[in-house]
Every structure is written in structure tokens, then in C-alpha cells.
Motif scaffolding. Structure first.
Motif, PDB file in Angstrom:
ATOM      1  N   ARG A   1      -3.201   6.921  -8.675  1.00 45.00           N
ATOM      2  CA  ARG A   1      -3.015   6.451  -7.296  1.00 45.00           C
ATOM      3  C   ARG A   1      -3.331   4.967  -7.189  1.00 45.00           C
ATOM      4  O   ARG A   1      -2.594   4.190  -6.566  1.00 45.00           O
ATOM      5  CB  ARG A   1      -3.926   7.231  -6.342  1.00 45.00           C
ATOM      6  N   ARG A   2      -4.450   4.556  -7.784  1.00 48.04           N
ATOM      7  CA  ARG A   2      -4.847   3.148  -7.704  1.00 48.04           C
ATOM      8  C   ARG A   2      -3.818   2.246  -8.377  1.00 48.04           C
ATOM      9  O   ARG A   2      -3.533   1.146  -7.903  1.00 48.04           O
ATOM     10  CB  ARG A   2      -6.232   2.954  -8.338  1.00 48.04           C
TER      11      ARG A   2
ATOM     12  N   LYS B   1      -4.319   1.652   5.500  1.00 50.37           N
ATOM     13  CA  LYS B   1      -3.842   2.176   4.225  1.00 50.37           C
ATOM     14  C   LYS B   1      -2.320   2.307   4.175  1.00 50.37           C
ATOM     15  O   LYS B   1      -1.776   3.064   3.376  1.00 50.37           O
ATOM     16  CB  LYS B   1      -4.483   3.539   3.947  1.00 50.37           C
TER      17      LYS B   1
ATOM     18  N   SER C   1       4.835   4.554  -2.314  1.00 46.76           N
ATOM     19  CA  SER C   1       4.680   5.289  -3.565  1.00 46.76           C
ATOM     20  C   SER C   1       6.069   5.587  -4.100  1.00 46.76           C
ATOM     21  O   SER C   1       6.820   6.352  -3.494  1.00 46.76           O
ATOM     22  CB  SER C   1       3.904   6.585  -3.306  1.00 46.76           C
TER      23      SER C   1
ATOM     24  N   ILE D   1      -0.836   1.974  -6.021  1.00 51.30           N
ATOM     25  CA  ILE D   1      -1.155   1.121  -4.876  1.00 51.30           C
ATOM     26  C   ILE D   1      -1.170  -0.349  -5.294  1.00 51.30           C
ATOM     27  O   ILE D   1      -0.670  -1.226  -4.572  1.00 51.30           O
ATOM     28  CB  ILE D   1      -2.513   1.528  -4.274  1.00 51.30           C
TER      29      ILE D   1
ATOM     30  N   GLU E   1       0.927  14.987  -6.696  1.00 49.34           N
ATOM     31  CA  GLU E   1       0.368  14.615  -5.393  1.00 49.34           C
ATOM     32  C   GLU E   1       0.731  15.672  -4.360  1.00 49.34           C
ATOM     33  O   GLU E   1      -0.082  16.078  -3.549  1.00 49.34           O
ATOM     34  CB  GLU E   1       0.923  13.250  -4.980  1.00 49.34           C
TER      35      GLU E   1
ATOM     36  N   GLU F   1      -0.114   2.606   1.045  1.00 48.31           N
ATOM     37  CA  GLU F   1      -0.011   3.844   0.278  1.00 48.31           C
ATOM     38  C   GLU F   1       1.297   4.583   0.542  1.00 48.31           C
ATOM     39  O   GLU F   1       1.643   5.515  -0.187  1.00 48.31           O
ATOM     40  CB  GLU F   1      -1.218   4.745   0.566  1.00 48.31           C
TER      41      GLU F   1
ATOM     42  N   PHE G   1      -0.873  11.322   3.871  1.00 50.88           N
ATOM     43  CA  PHE G   1      -0.980  10.148   4.746  1.00 50.88           C
ATOM     44  C   PHE G   1      -1.079  10.543   6.214  1.00 50.88           C
ATOM     45  O   PHE G   1      -1.772   9.899   7.003  1.00 50.88           O
ATOM     46  CB  PHE G   1       0.230   9.229   4.522  1.00 50.88           C
TER      47      PHE G   1
END
Length: 403
Positions: A11-12, A124, A130, A15, A186, A127, A113
């Protein structure tokens, strides 16, 4: 190769890539079937720190028209990317032949989200960017829980009439594989239990309970020819209803003859179902393997039918049917590069998404589709030409090479 990254590390990384991509001035088309979601995401973007970017808005009632427009604009360079504010329509979008190489510019707001409070969502918003080809969002995962079937369909795409010994999921292996999928994804929009004939699995109710507990927000369906539904145990039907599951009934001619009984049983039990009449089967597999795999994959409607089976996975069901075919006939499809180890230590959310949506080596064995009226497979099932297109040509060339 380095050690596999965790979902959070993936995820990081995503992002970070999104932030780098958004540093430049971008024009992004926000689209979706649910107008409320489109308006919400659009308002967040308008009030975010991304004011140097330009945002267009479409979807809702005009979704299909706007989607076609967005695709053309992306391919011609008039916009930088497409952001799906919901997952509706992404399956048909990913099937698009021309968009295949642009999925890194196509994004989807992650499922989690919409759980954020608005203030947190504004912070955020990045995000949402993606990429569809690496962000861990999968439209469909099918579990082939058995390859045995109670019908004997000619041209069965899973080659079930050729099965010698049933290969079915054990509950223990299924639970293990489901847990592994939680690590590697995810969100999975749709999860299907398929076969063979799923109702032949003696522990179907346990399998349904396991997958629903692991993926409470996914659409869950059980594929079946329906023949056994009038007589199947209440235990199975109760598991289907209690886990908000849907029966997807393939309406073969024998099924349609008893459809009244099937529907009466399901209605009395309060179970959701759909019926798709099946009058034709297709024939497209060839042994030459002389097609361009990438082109075949790009234009294939089955490329969103990702399969998990007994500790392995593939982006298509064909490699597993090919294994059955290989056991029955001497001629072989090469499946070694098209079935992957679900427990590969180097696998992570990004690499799994890429592989499960990627082109397979076995795609080169898929030819043009020819349709034939549905029928059962009799003695001709042992005739390889009844399953394979261009077989006479293949046999002649093989004989010539052996001289």
C-alpha cells in the motif's frame, strides 16, 4: 529476489507512486455508475491539495456513454487518467481490447476508502489513485471446488467428461487458500464457487461459511447446472441463504426441463438466484500454439475469470481444464508457465495482482471461437478432434515432422 512485502508495505509503495504521478499537472476523468459516489469523490478532489490538477466528472445514467468517451480521450492523450469512483463497470472496462496497455493510468477508489469520515478522506484522497493493474483489487476470483460433473456436456470448457479421478478441494486446503488470498488482495468484488458441478461437493456448506467469513463484503455466488437443486439438502441451502449467497444457474436443456421445480424450491427457501439459458457451447482450443498470446489475451472475455485451486492460481480456467485434457490424451497443452504457486515466497499484493490479471503462455493455444448447439458427449468424447479445432491440420504437420 528480495523478501516478499506485506500488504501494508505494498500500500505504501502504491501511495508513493501515486504521489509522484500526481505532482505533475494531470487531467483526470472521474467516473462511475453510482452517481452519489462520483459526486462524493469529485467533491473531495476539488477541495484537496491537488488543485493543480483538472478533474472532469461523468457517469451515473450516462455511464456507458461517458466510459466510451473516457477511453477514447485516454488513448488519444486528452486526459491523463481515469478514476473509477466505484467498482461498477470495471469488469467490462478491463475486457476492452485497446485499453490493455493503459491500466497503469486507470485507478479505482479502494473499497475501504468509503469507510473514512469525510475529513480523513480529504487527507487520504491520494489513496484513490491505486492502479487497477497492481492495487490488489480483483473483480472476480473463482474457486474450482471440484472437477466432477453430473452432466456430460460436449465441448465442456473444463473438460469435465474426461475426468478420471475427481480432484476436489478439501475443507482444510480451501480454508488455507482463502486465508492466503486475504494476504494478497485489497478487495475481491465477486467470489465464485464453481466446478465441475459444485453441488456434488460433500462439504459445500462448510466451504461457503469459510469464504463468507473471510470476505464479508464480496458478492458470493455458487455456479451450478441446477439439476440437483430440487433434492439438495436443506443444510446446503441454509448455508447459501444465511451467507447472502446467490445461485448462478446455467440453464442447459436438462435444467430448463425442471426449472419450475428448481425455482419453487429456491423461492420457498428465500434464496437469490439467476438463470442463464445455455443453448450453445464453443470450440476454440488448438494444439498448434501458434497464436500471439498477448493479442489473444487482450481480446479475450474470459481473462477476468481468475481461478484459485488447491494452492495454485491462474488468470484463466483453461490451464486447469488443459490438465484434465492432458491426462486423457497423448497430445499435450503446455501448462507449466500458466499455473502459479499461491505460496510463492516472493508473491505480494502487487505481484499477485499483476500475475492474476496478466497474459498467460497458454493463451497462444486459443483460436477463433466456433459455436455448436449444446449436446451431451457420447463415445466421441475419446475422439480428440471433437474437442480441438484445426486438429487434422495439426496431425498432418506432426506426421510430417516425424518423417
Amino acid at each position: 529476489m528480495g523478501k516478499a512485502r506485506t500488504k501494508e508495505e505494498c500500500r505504501r509503495q502504491i501511495i508513493k507512486q501515486a504521489k509522484n504521478w500526481l505532482r505533475k499537472k494531470r487531467t483526470i476523468y472521474v467516473i462511475g455508475q453510482r452517481q452519489n459516489d462520483v459526486d462524493y469523490i469529485y467533491s473531495l478532489l476539488e477541495n484537496s491539495s491537488l488543485k493543480h490538477c483538472k478533474f472532469l466528472r461523468g457517469g451515473g445514467k450516462n455511464f456507458l456513454q461517458d466510459l466510451a468517451t473516457a477511453q477514447i480521450m485516454l488513448l488519444q492523450g486528452y486526459i491523463s487518467g481515469i478514476l473509477f469512483a466505484d467498482s461498477c463497470g470495471t469488469t467490462s472496462f478491463e475486457k476492452n481490447l485497446k485499453i490493455e496497455k493503459s491500466l497503469d493510468k486507470c485507478f479505482e477508489a479502494p473499497h475501504y476508502f468509503f469507510e473514512f469520515a469525510r475529513e480523513e478522506a480529504e487527507k487520504k484522497i491520494v489513496e484513490c489513485f491505486s492502479p487497477m493493474n497492481s492495487g490488489g483489487r480483483i473483480n472476480l476470483i473463482q474457486f474450482d471446488i471440484t472437477d466432477k460433473c453430473n452432466l456430460n456436456c460436449a465441448l465442456c470448457s473444463h473438460f469435465s467428461p474426461l475426468v478420471k479421478e475427481e480432484n476436489k478441494y478439501s475443507v482444510q486446503q480451501f480454508a488455507k487458500d482463502v486465508c492466503r488470498l486475504q494476504e494478497l488482495t485489497e478487495h475481491i468484488e465477486n467470489i465464485g464457487l464453481w466446478g465441475g458441478e459444485t453441488l456434488l461437493h460433500p462439504q459445500l456448506d462448510e466451504i461457503i461459511n469459510i469464504v463468507r467469513k473471510a470476505f464479508p463484503k464480496s458478492e458470493l455466488e455458487v455456479g451450478t447446472n441446477g439439476i440437483l437443486l430440487p433434492s439438495i439438502s436443506d443444510k446446503v441451502l441454509d448455508a447459501v441463504r444465511e451467507n447472502d449467497c446467490t445461485f448462478r444457474i446455467s440453464g442447459y436443456p436438462p435444467t430448463m426441463k425442471i426449472l419450475d421445480k428448481i425455482e419453487e424450491r429456491l423461492r420457498n427457501k428465500g434464496i437469490k438466484y439467476s438463470v442463464a439459458p445455455v443453448e450453445f457451447f464453443f470450440k476454440r482450443y488448438e494444439l498448434q500454439g501458434d497464436h500471439n498470446a498477448a493479442k489473444r489475451h487482450a481480446g479475450c472475455g474470459s481473462k477476468v475469470c481468475h481461478v484459485v485451486k488447491n494452492g495454485t492460481f491462474s488468470s484463466c480456467y483453461f490451464p486447469y481444464g488443459a490438465q484434465v485434457f492432458n491426462e486423457h490424451f497423448e497430445e499435450k497443452f503446455d501448462v507449466n508457465k500458466s499455473v502459479f504457486d499461491l505460496y510463492d515466497k516472493n508473491l505480494n499484493m502487487i505481484s499477485f495482482t499483476n500475475k492474476v490479471k496478466g497474459c498467460l503462455d497458454i493463451c497462444r493455444f486459443c483460436g477463433e471461437i466456433k459455436m455448436y448447439p449444446w449436446k451431451t458427449s457420447g463415445e466421441e468424447k475419446d475422439d480428440i478432434s471433437s474437442w480441438i479445432s484445426r486438429y487434422e491440420e495439426y496431425a498432418k504437420n506432426l506426421k510430417r515432422r516425424k518423417r
